[in-house]
Design an enzyme around this catalytic site. Structure first.
Site, short mmCIF file in Angstrom:
data_model
loop_
_atom_site.label_atom_id
_atom_site.label_comp_id
_atom_site.label_asym_id
_atom_site.label_seq_id
_atom_site.Cartn_x
_atom_site.Cartn_y
_atom_site.Cartn_z
N GLU A 139 4.01 75.93 16.99
CA GLU A 139 3.38 76.91 17.91
C GLU A 139 3.33 76.38 19.34
O GLU A 139 2.35 76.56 20.05
CB GLU A 139 2.00 77.32 17.39
CG GLU A 139 2.13 78.28 16.23
CD GLU A 139 0.82 78.90 15.77
OE1 GLU A 139 -0.10 79.03 16.58
OE2 GLU A 139 0.77 79.26 14.59
C1 LIG Z 1 5.71 72.90 9.06
C2 LIG Z 1 6.39 73.75 10.07
C3 LIG Z 1 6.08 75.10 10.14
C4 LIG Z 1 6.74 75.91 11.07
N1 LIG Z 1 6.51 77.27 11.04
C5 LIG Z 1 7.31 78.08 11.79
C6 LIG Z 1 7.27 79.51 11.62
O1 LIG Z 1 6.47 80.04 10.84
N2 LIG Z 1 8.14 80.26 12.33
C7 LIG Z 1 9.03 79.73 13.20
O2 LIG Z 1 9.78 80.47 13.82
N3 LIG Z 1 9.08 78.38 13.41
C8 LIG Z 1 8.25 77.55 12.71
N4 LIG Z 1 8.33 76.20 12.86
C9 LIG Z 1 9.19 75.65 13.89
C10 LIG Z 1 8.42 75.01 15.01
O3 LIG Z 1 7.81 75.98 15.79
C11 LIG Z 1 9.42 74.10 15.77
O4 LIG Z 1 9.53 72.93 15.00
C12 LIG Z 1 8.98 73.80 17.16
O5 LIG Z 1 9.11 74.94 17.97
C13 LIG Z 1 9.81 72.69 17.79
O6 LIG Z 1 11.17 72.94 17.67
P1 LIG Z 1 12.14 71.83 17.07
O7 LIG Z 1 11.48 71.26 15.88
O8 LIG Z 1 13.48 72.38 16.93
O9 LIG Z 1 12.13 70.69 18.17
P2 LIG Z 1 13.07 70.60 19.46
O10 LIG Z 1 12.96 71.85 20.26
O11 LIG Z 1 14.41 70.14 19.06
O12 LIG Z 1 12.32 69.45 20.24
C14 LIG Z 1 12.41 68.07 19.86
C15 LIG Z 1 11.52 67.27 20.80
O13 LIG Z 1 11.94 67.46 22.16
C16 LIG Z 1 10.89 67.99 22.95
N5 LIG Z 1 11.46 68.94 23.90
C17 LIG Z 1 12.26 69.99 23.65
N6 LIG Z 1 12.57 70.63 24.78
C18 LIG Z 1 11.96 69.98 25.78
C19 LIG Z 1 11.89 70.14 27.19
N7 LIG Z 1 12.51 71.16 27.82
N8 LIG Z 1 11.15 69.29 27.90
C20 LIG Z 1 10.49 68.27 27.30
N9 LIG Z 1 10.51 68.05 25.98
C21 LIG Z 1 11.24 68.90 25.23
C22 LIG Z 1 9.96 68.66 21.95
O14 LIG Z 1 8.63 68.75 22.42
C23 LIG Z 1 10.06 67.72 20.77
O15 LIG Z 1 9.23 66.60 20.97
C24 LIG Z 1 7.67 75.36 11.96
C25 LIG Z 1 7.95 74.00 11.90
C26 LIG Z 1 7.35 73.21 10.95
C27 LIG Z 1 7.75 71.76 10.87
#
Ligand SMILES: Cc1cc2nc3c(=O)[nH]c(=O)nc-3n(C[C@H](O)[C@H](O)[C@H](O)COP(=O)(O)OP(=O)(O)OC[C@H]3O[C@@H](n4cnc5c(N)ncnc54)[C@H](O)[C@@H]3O)c2cc1C
Length: 634
Positions: free
Chosen positions: A420
C-alpha cells in the site's frame, strides 16, 4: 502509450502525476504544516462524531470482540497458514465484510473511526485477519464502487460485498511501485472488453468472489484508452489462480498469482471512465490508507501489554528487567509510541468522518509513520523478551510457558513498510505534496523542458509568492511563551511544533533554491523532510487528544503523561532529522553505491554460498498451475 512500450523515468513520473489529485478543494492540516503554518483550528477542538455513530460502533465492537475471543485460535492460523473457514463465515455473519458499506446497501455503515477500531481489534488477534478485511474494504470492490460507481453498480455490488470477499489486482511481476509499466490489457470488443495479463500478490485473490482489475485499454477510435478499473466475477472463464503465495509473515493471508486469459467483461463493469483507473486507486487510498496504521495500532497496544507484563515479571540481576535503564527506555518508547500512533489514526479518522478537511496527507503520514514505528516497537518487544522473543508461541507453549507470539508479530509487521505504498514511495508522494506550493509557482523554472519565456514568467510569479510567504516563516506563535496555554504542560510541545513547522518550510525553500530541479533526486533529503512532518503531525495529534481527554477523570493525568513523553521523544527524533538534512553522508553514499552497482567491490562477497534457488529474477508469465490453489469459501 501502449502496454508494451518501454517506460522511462520521465514517463513514469508523468503517469503518477496525471493520476495525482491536483486540486485541494478543502483545507488540509498536513499541507499547511509543510508550508510552515500550524493550523490548529483545523484539528482543535477535537472533532467528534455523532452519538449515534459511537453507539453503533461500540455495539459492533463488543460483538466483534466476543467473536474473536471465543472463536479464533491464532495458533491454528499460524500452523495451517490459513484462516479457518468457520472464522471467515463467522466474520461474514457479523457483518464485518460490510463495515464501511452504507446501511442502504445492507452494510453496517460504521464511521471511519469505528472501522479503524475494528481493524485495530482484529489486527491485534492476528494481522492476517486485518489484511483479509481491509484488502476487501479499503482497496477491494466496495470503496471504489462507493466512490466512483454508478447508481446501478452500487445497487449490484455493494449489497453483495457485505457478505462476499473481494480483491484488488494492480501489481504485476514487472509492475510494482511504478504503474506506468502496467502490461495487462483490456481490449474493447463490441460491448465488452477482453482482458489478458498476469497479476501478482493479490491479497484475498485465492478466495475472492469479485476482483477489481487494473488494465491498459489501448487508445483507438471511440476509446480514450489508458489504465482502467474493472469489477469482475472471480469465476469468469479465463481467470485462474496459479499460485498461493507464502510469506515471512501474515500466515493465513490468501494471496495469489492470478492469470487472466481472454477474460470477457461487459463494459457495464468498468468503474469510471477509461484512463481513470490510477486516479480511482489513489483516491480510494486517500482514506483507505488508514487501515494499515489501524492494524499497526493494535500491534503497538499488544506489544505494550506484553512489554509491561514481562518487564515486571522477569527478574534478572536482582531486579525486574523493567527497572534496568536499558529496558526501561524500550518500554517508554513502546508506551509513548503506541499513544502517538493511536492518536494519529484516531484524529485522521475523526477528520475523515467530519468531512470538512482534506485528509490525504494525514492518512499517508499515518501509514508511513505507523508502519515504521510498529516495526520498531515489535523489534523492541522481541529484545525485551530475550531468547523467548525469538521462540515461537507454539514452542513456548509446548514446554509449558505462555505462548507469546512476539517473533510472529515482528514477521507480520515487516510487510507494512512495503505494501500500500512502500516507505520510499510514501516519502516521494508526500514530498511531492510538501513542495506542491513551490512547484505550482516555480514549476516552470525548474522544468528542464520549459522554454525561456515560461521560465521568465514563472520566475516573476515565484518572486511575488516568496516575497509574501518568506516573511511569514520568520516569527510565529511558537516563540511566545504565553501561546497554547490551554494545553497546560503540553503547550511547550505545540510551541515547538509551530516553530519546527516554519523551520521545515524554510528548509524546503532553501533546498528548492539550492538544488532546483535536482531536488527530486535528493530522495533522502526529501524523506527526512517528510519524516519531520510526520513527527509534527503525531505530536499535534497526541496533544489535542490528551487535551480532549482531560475532562475524563479516569485518563486525564495519564493521557497528559503519555502525550508529554511521546512529544519529548518525537522532538529528539525531529531534531536529529533537522541536523541530518545538512550534515549527512548522502553524497559519499551515492558514490559508493555507484561503485557497488558497477561491481567494484564484488571481492567483498567472496567466502559465501548463495542459497537462492535457480530461476529468472522476474517470471513475466507467472508460471503454470501446479495445484488446485483456488480455495472456495461461500
Ligand atoms: C503480502 C503482499 C500483499 C500484497 N497485496 C497486494 C494487493 O492486494 N494488490 C496489489 O495490487 N498488490 C499487492 N501487493 C504488492 C505491493 O503493493 C508491492 O509489493 C509494492 O507496491 C511494491 O512493489 P514491488 O514489490 O514490485 O517493489 P518495487 O517497486 O520493485 O520496489 C523495490 C524497492 O525499490 C524501491 N523503489 C521503487 N521505486 C522507487 C523510486 N522511484 N524511488 C525510490 N525507491 C523506489 C521500493 O520502495 C522498494 O524498496 C502485495 C504485496 C505483498 C508482498
Amino acid at each position: 502509450m501502449t502496454a508494451t512500450e518501454e517506460v522511462n523515468e520521465r514517463q513514469a513520473r508523468q503517469v503518477a502525476e496525471q493520476a495525482r489529485e491536483a486540486q485541494w478543494r478543502q483545507p488540509s492540516f498536513g499541507k499547511e504544516l509543510f508550508l510552515g503554518r500550524l493550523r490548529l483550528d483545523l484539528v482543535h477542538p477535537y472533532p467528534r462524531g455523532p452519538v449515534e455513530a459511537t453507539e453503533r460502533g461500540e455495539a459492533f465492537l463488543s460483538r466483534l470482540r466476543e467473536f474473536c475471543e471465543s472463536h479464533i485460535d491464532t495458533t491454528v492460523i499460524e500452523r495451517d497458514a490459513q484462516i479457518p473457514d468457520k472464522v471467515i463465515q463467522g466474520l461474514k455473519e457479523l457483518g464485518a465484510f460490510g463495515m464501511k458499506i452504507g446501511t442502504e446497501y445492507d452494510g453496517l455503515g460504521l464511521s471511519q473511526v469505528y472501522y479503524n477500531k475494528a481493524l485495530t481489534l482484529v489486527g491485534s488477534v492476528h494481522p492476517a485477519l486485518g489484511a483479509l478485511l481491509s484488502a476487501h474494504q479499503s482497496i477491494g470492490v466496495p470503496q471504489p464502487v462507493a466512490m466512483f460507481g454508478t447508481a446501478e453498480q452500487k445497487r449490484t455490488w455493494l449489497p453483495r460485498c457485505t457478505r462476499q470477499i473481494s480483491a484488488f489486482l494492480l501489481t504485476e511481476p514487472d509492475v510494482g511501485s511504478d504503474p506506468a509499466r502496467l502490461h495487462a490489457t483490456a481490449t474493447p470488443d463490441g460491448d465488452d472488453y477482453v482482458l489478458n495479463g498476469v497479476k501478482l500478490w493479490t491479497t484475498n485473490g485465492v478466495i475472492a468472489d469479485l476482483v477489481v482489475v487494473m488494465a491498459q485499454v489501448p487508445a483507438s477510435e471511440g476509446h480514450r484508452g489508458g489504465i482502467t478499473a474493472f469489477v469482475i466475477e472471480a469465476d469468469t472463464p479465463g481467470i485462474v489462480v496459479t499460485n498461493r503465495n507464502a510469506f515471512m509473515g501474515l500466515r493465513g493471508i490468501e494471496n495469489g498469482l492470478t492469470k487472466l486469459t481472454d477474460v470477457r467483461v461487459p463494459a457495464a463493469n468498468r468503474i469510471g471512465r477509461e484512463g481513470d483507473g490510477l486516479r480511482i486507486a489513489l483516491s480510494t487510498l486517500n482514506v483507505g490508507r488508514l487501515s494499515l496504521p489501524a492494524v499497526c495500532t493494535g500491534t503497538a497496544k499488544w506489544c505494550l501489554k506484553i512489554a509491561r507484563e514481562w518487564s515486571t515479571e522477569r527478574v534478572q540481576w536482582g531486579r525486574p528487567i523493567g527497572e534496568h535503564d536499558a529496558v526501561a527506555g524500550k518500554v517508554a518508547f513502546i508506551a509513548a509510541t503506541a499513544y502517538g500512533i493511536e492518536s494519529m489514526v484516531e484524529l485522521a479518522g475523526e477528520l475523515a468522518d467530519a468531512g470538512r478537511t482534506d485528509i490525504r496527507i494525514e492518512a499517508a503520514l499515518a501509514k508511513l509513520y505507523g508502519s515504521e514505528m510498529a516495526w520498531l516497537i515489535a523489534d523492541e518487544l522481541v529484545q525485551i523478551r530475550g531468547g523467548r522473543g525469538f521462540e515461537t508461541a507454539e514452542s513456548l507453549a509446548a514446554r509449558g510457558e505462555r505462548g507469546v507470539p512476539a517473533e510472529q508479530i515482528l514477521r507480520d509487521m515487516r510487510i507494512n513498510r512495503i505494501f500500500e505504498g512502500s516507505t520510499e514511495i510514501m516519502h516521494l508522494m508526500l514530498a511531492r505534496e510538501a513542495v506542491d506550493a513551490h512547484l505550482s509557482v516555480a514549476g516552470d523554472i525548474i522544468d528542464p523542458e520549459a522554454d525561456l519565456k515560461h521560465k521568465a514568467k514563472a520566475a516573476a510569479q515565484a518572486g511575488k509568492f516568496y516575497a509574501r510567504w518568506l516573511p511569514t516563516l520568520v516569527t510565529g506563535k511558537g516563540q511566545l511563551p504565553t501561546s497554547f496555554t490551554e494545553f497546560g504542560p503540553l503547550a511547550e510541545h505545540l510551541r515547538y511544533v509551530e516553530r519546527a513547522s516554519r523551520k521545515l518550510a524554510r528548509s524546503t525553500f532553501y533546498a528548492m533554491s539550492r538544488w532546483q530541479g535536482k531536488l527530486e533526486h535528493k530522495q533522502r533529503f526529501l524523506g527526512r523532510i517528510v519524516d519531520i512532518g510526520a513527527e509534527l503531525f503525531a505530536m499535534t495529534a497526541a496533544c489535542v487528544r490528551a487535551q480532549r481527554d482531560e475532562s475524563d477523570p479516569a485518563t486525564a493525568a495519564a493521557a497528559v503523561d503519555l502525550a508529554d513523553a511521546f512529544c519529548r521523544q518525537a522532538r529528539v527524533r525531529a531534531e536529529r532529522l533537522f541536523g541530518e538534512l545538512w550534515d549527512n553522508s548522502d553524497d559519499s553514499d551515492r558514490a559508493l553505491t555507484r561503485g557497488v552497482l558497477a561491481g567494484r567491490y564484488t571481492w567483498l562477497e567472496d567466502g559465501i554460498i548463495d542459497p537462492s534457488i535457480e530461476g529468472p529474477w522476474i517470471a513475466q508469465e507467472g508460471g503454470d498451475v501446479t495445484d488446485d490453489v483456488h480455495r472456495v469459501i461461500r
